[in-house]
Design a protein around this motif. Structure first.
Motif, mmCIF file in Angstrom:
data_model
loop_
_atom_site.group_PDB
_atom_site.id
_atom_site.type_symbol
_atom_site.label_atom_id
_atom_site.label_comp_id
_atom_site.label_asym_id
_atom_site.label_seq_id
_atom_site.Cartn_x
_atom_site.Cartn_y
_atom_site.Cartn_z
ATOM 1 N N GLY A 2 0.766 -1.239 0.000
ATOM 2 C CA GLY A 2 0.000 0.000 0.000
ATOM 3 C C GLY A 2 0.796 1.287 0.000
ATOM 4 N N ALA A 3 2.056 1.238 -0.390
ATOM 5 C CA ALA A 3 2.855 2.465 -0.445
ATOM 6 C C ALA A 3 2.245 3.453 -1.438
ATOM 7 C CB ALA A 3 4.289 2.146 -0.848
ATOM 8 N N ASP A 4 2.205 4.719 -1.034
ATOM 9 C CA ASP A 4 1.700 5.776 -1.911
ATOM 10 C C ASP A 4 2.812 6.392 -2.752
ATOM 11 O OD1 ASP A 4 -1.171 6.016 -0.900
ATOM 12 O OD2 ASP A 4 -0.034 6.218 0.953
ATOM 13 N N ILE A 5 4.028 6.355 -2.228
ATOM 14 C CA ILE A 5 5.233 6.830 -2.908
ATOM 15 C C ILE A 5 6.335 5.848 -2.521
ATOM 16 C CG2 ILE A 5 6.884 8.740 -3.203
ATOM 17 C CD1 ILE A 5 4.727 10.622 -2.030
ATOM 18 N N VAL A 6 7.241 5.537 -3.443
ATOM 19 C CA VAL A 6 8.390 4.692 -3.114
ATOM 20 C C VAL A 6 9.663 5.494 -3.310
ATOM 21 C CG1 VAL A 6 7.285 2.477 -3.551
ATOM 22 C CG2 VAL A 6 8.385 3.695 -5.444
ATOM 23 N N LEU A 7 10.650 5.219 -2.457
ATOM 24 C CA LEU A 7 11.868 6.017 -2.453
ATOM 25 C C LEU A 7 13.099 5.141 -2.584
ATOM 26 C CD1 LEU A 7 12.758 9.097 -0.390
ATOM 27 C CD2 LEU A 7 14.238 7.111 -0.143
ATOM 28 N N VAL A 8 14.078 5.652 -3.324
ATOM 29 C CA VAL A 8 15.395 5.026 -3.459
ATOM 30 C C VAL A 8 16.412 5.912 -2.749
ATOM 31 C CG1 VAL A 8 17.201 4.303 -5.076
ATOM 32 C CG2 VAL A 8 14.786 3.959 -5.663
ATOM 33 N N LYS A 9 17.285 5.294 -1.943
ATOM 34 C CA LYS A 9 18.285 6.035 -1.185
ATOM 35 C C LYS A 9 19.559 5.208 -1.093
ATOM 36 C CE LYS A 9 18.894 8.152 3.415
ATOM 37 N NZ LYS A 9 18.270 8.398 4.738
ATOM 38 N N PRO A 10 20.718 5.802 -1.428
ATOM 39 C CA PRO A 10 20.981 7.131 -1.987
ATOM 40 C C PRO A 10 20.483 7.250 -3.436
ATOM 41 C CG PRO A 10 22.965 6.198 -0.969
ATOM 42 C CD PRO A 10 21.972 5.091 -1.106
ATOM 43 N N ALA A 11 20.677 8.445 -3.996
ATOM 44 C CA ALA A 11 20.196 8.704 -5.345
ATOM 45 C C ALA A 11 21.292 8.592 -6.395
ATOM 46 C CB ALA A 11 19.562 10.098 -5.417
ATOM 47 N N MET A 12 22.347 9.404 -6.278
ATOM 48 C CA MET A 12 23.270 9.593 -7.394
ATOM 49 C C MET A 12 24.072 8.345 -7.731
ATOM 50 S SD MET A 12 24.446 13.465 -6.405
ATOM 51 C CE MET A 12 25.802 13.542 -7.572
ATOM 52 N N SER A 13 24.410 7.547 -6.726
ATOM 53 C CA SER A 13 25.156 6.319 -7.001
ATOM 54 C C SER A 13 24.233 5.150 -7.317
ATOM 55 C CB SER A 13 26.041 5.958 -5.798
ATOM 56 O OG SER A 13 27.032 6.928 -5.610
ATOM 57 N N TYR A 14 22.929 5.408 -7.314
ATOM 58 C CA TYR A 14 21.946 4.348 -7.539
ATOM 59 C C TYR A 14 20.916 4.778 -8.583
ATOM 60 C CZ TYR A 14 24.115 2.304 -3.475
ATOM 61 O OH TYR A 14 25.049 1.758 -2.616
ATOM 62 N N ALA A 37 13.655 10.029 -4.774
ATOM 63 C CA ALA A 37 15.054 9.643 -4.584
ATOM 64 C C ALA A 37 15.687 10.648 -3.638
ATOM 65 C CB ALA A 37 15.810 9.612 -5.913
ATOM 66 N N TYR A 38 16.526 10.141 -2.740
ATOM 67 C CA TYR A 38 17.135 10.982 -1.700
ATOM 68 C C TYR A 38 18.594 11.228 -2.050
ATOM 69 C CZ TYR A 38 17.549 12.643 3.210
ATOM 70 O OH TYR A 38 17.716 13.389 4.349
ATOM 71 N N GLN A 39 18.913 12.482 -2.380
ATOM 72 C CA GLN A 39 20.294 12.891 -2.597
ATOM 73 C C GLN A 39 20.916 13.089 -1.214
ATOM 74 O OE1 GLN A 39 21.036 16.868 -4.278
ATOM 75 N NE2 GLN A 39 22.294 15.883 -5.822
ATOM 76 N N VAL A 40 21.637 12.089 -0.762
ATOM 77 C CA VAL A 40 21.974 11.996 0.661
ATOM 78 C C VAL A 40 23.145 12.891 1.042
ATOM 79 C CG1 VAL A 40 21.035 9.668 0.799
ATOM 80 C CG2 VAL A 40 23.481 9.983 0.342
ATOM 81 N N SER A 41 23.410 12.894 2.333
ATOM 82 C CA SER A 41 24.368 13.832 2.915
ATOM 83 C C SER A 41 25.760 13.722 2.307
ATOM 84 C CB SER A 41 24.445 13.613 4.426
ATOM 85 O OG SER A 41 24.847 12.280 4.732
ATOM 86 N N THR A 49 16.625 16.746 -1.206
ATOM 87 C CA THR A 49 17.959 17.324 -1.333
ATOM 88 C C THR A 49 18.134 18.479 -0.364
ATOM 89 O OG1 THR A 49 19.503 18.462 -2.841
ATOM 90 C CG2 THR A 49 17.153 18.776 -3.259
ATOM 91 N N TYR A 50 19.326 18.587 0.196
ATOM 92 C CA TYR A 50 19.634 19.678 1.120
ATOM 93 C C TYR A 50 19.766 21.013 0.383
ATOM 94 C CZ TYR A 50 20.410 15.693 4.117
ATOM 95 O OH TYR A 50 20.230 14.528 4.808
ATOM 96 N N TRP A 51 19.816 20.967 -0.933
ATOM 97 C CA TRP A 51 19.868 22.188 -1.737
ATOM 98 C C TRP A 51 18.475 22.665 -2.130
ATOM 99 C CZ3 TRP A 51 23.865 18.830 -4.339
ATOM 100 C CH2 TRP A 51 25.179 19.183 -3.945
ATOM 101 N N ALA A 52 17.423 22.086 -1.600
ATOM 102 C CA ALA A 52 16.084 22.330 -2.134
ATOM 103 C C ALA A 52 15.725 23.813 -2.186
ATOM 104 C CB ALA A 52 15.043 21.554 -1.323
ATOM 105 N N THR A 53 15.882 24.521 -1.076
ATOM 106 C CA THR A 53 15.470 25.931 -1.062
ATOM 107 C C THR A 53 16.324 26.754 -2.000
ATOM 108 O OG1 THR A 53 14.683 25.744 1.221
ATOM 109 C CG2 THR A 53 15.099 27.960 0.389
#
Length: 327
Positions: free
Chosen positions: A245-257, A274-278, A316-320
């Motif tokens: 029942g997931a409404d959104i699915v996420l992959v973490k990390p992003a850039m290497s994956y 996708a999460y562009q991680v720290s 992403t931590y750059w979002a704003t």
């Protein structure tokens, strides 16, 4: 050398100037695609910079509200909240305390931005346990999957009661999405969405994040997070979360994956995040500080690559900052 038969097919025609390149661009990054992770720490008198994440801070409740307001003003699509409690214990009691720092932060941010943004919260115990793992431990130190699910169910309800619109179970426990969905529905929160960390890898790119949450972890999380060598396993995890029942699915990390992001986009019938991680963020910041690359250009290029791979949303931590430049 004289070319007697010039090429008739010239792809460069559509690269001649900025207007042409913009007209035919296949992928874009807009502020609405971005989600800003935010950290709030209990007991702070003023924001505390995270040394390994230049430009990122542990917020006070007041500065968190301002950061949320600024992100929304820039057009950022969503806010993902993480919290650092003053006290921790073996079962992460602060995670389910209605007066705990994460639930207070959800309430604060919801009051600040209302429906102008999507308020999300990380649903995991690692920030709240004194051992730093994402769940409850057995006597011999393993993470007890099913005992952890019971804590996740309680945490989901606490977050929803605080006003959270989207909960993000990120612990990679088997069955976590089904348990969270059922708990929300039983508690009268059928409209709270579940963003499932479906393919979360045991990555070396998480180091700065652990500074941001004052992680107590010793050892690793390889018994529950995924092996970076595996891709077919990610397809299986995605299928399970969708079934649950997931409404959104996420992959973490992003850039290497990015290959996994692409597989998820091809398989999923729901939005893919996708999460562009720290560590991905910190590498760019460190290289830019040394003049080794064009920071602003690389920020946008990296976000574009994640979108091009198929992500509907990018944490992403750059979002704003990126949103302000992309408006």
């Amino acid at each position: 050398m004289t070319i007697t038969s010039p090429p008739t097919v010239r792809p460069r025609r559509l690269r001649r100037n900025a207007a042409l390149r913009r007209l035919v661009a296949e992928t874009d990054v807009r502020p609405r695609h971005l989600v800003l992770p935010l950290f709030v720490k209990e007991g702070l008198a003023e924001p505390a910079p995270v040394p390994s994440l230049p430009g990122v801070v542990q917020h006070t409740r007041d500065s968190l509200r301002k950061a949320a307001h600024d992100a929304v003003a820039a057009g950022v699509g969503g806010l993902m909240l993480f919290a650092v409690p003053a006290t921790r214990d073996a079962v992460g009691s602060a995670a389910t305390d209605p007066d705990g720092i994460l639930n207070q932060a959800v309430d604060d941010v919801t009051a600040e931005v209302g429906n102008d943004s999507v308020v999300m919260a990380d649903l995991c115990l690692d920030e709240f346990t004194d051992h730093g793992h994402c769940g409850v431990l057995t006597p011999d130190g393993d993470v007890d999957n099913d005992a952890t699910l019971a804590r996740y169910a309680d945490m989901a309800v606490a977050l929803a009661d605080a006003g959270c619109q989207v909960v993000g179970p990120s612990g990679m426990m088997d069955g976590q999405v089904a348990v969270v969905r059922a708990a929300l529905d039983r508690a009268g929160h059928p409209n709270v969405a579940v963003l499932a960390y479906a393919a979360k890898y045991a990555s070396g790119f998480y180091g700065p994040f652990r500074d941001a949450v004052d992680s107590q972890l010793t050892g690793d999380r390889k018994t529950y997070q995924m092996d970076p060598a595996n891709a077919v396993e990610a397809v299986r995890e995605l299928a399970l979360d969708l079934t649950e029942g997931a409404d959104i699915v996420l992959v973490k990390p992003a850039m290497s994956y990015l290959d996994i992001v692409r597989r998820a986009a091809e398989q999923a019938t729901v939005p893919v995040a996708a999460y562009q991680v720290s560590g991905e963020y910190a590498m760019v910041e460190a290289a830019a500080a040394r003049g080794w690359l064009d920071r602003d250009r690389v920020v946008v290029e990296s976000l574009t690559s994640i979108r091009r791979a198929g992500a509907s949303l990018v944490l992403t931590y750059w979002a704003t900052e990126a949103a302000e430049r992309l408006l």
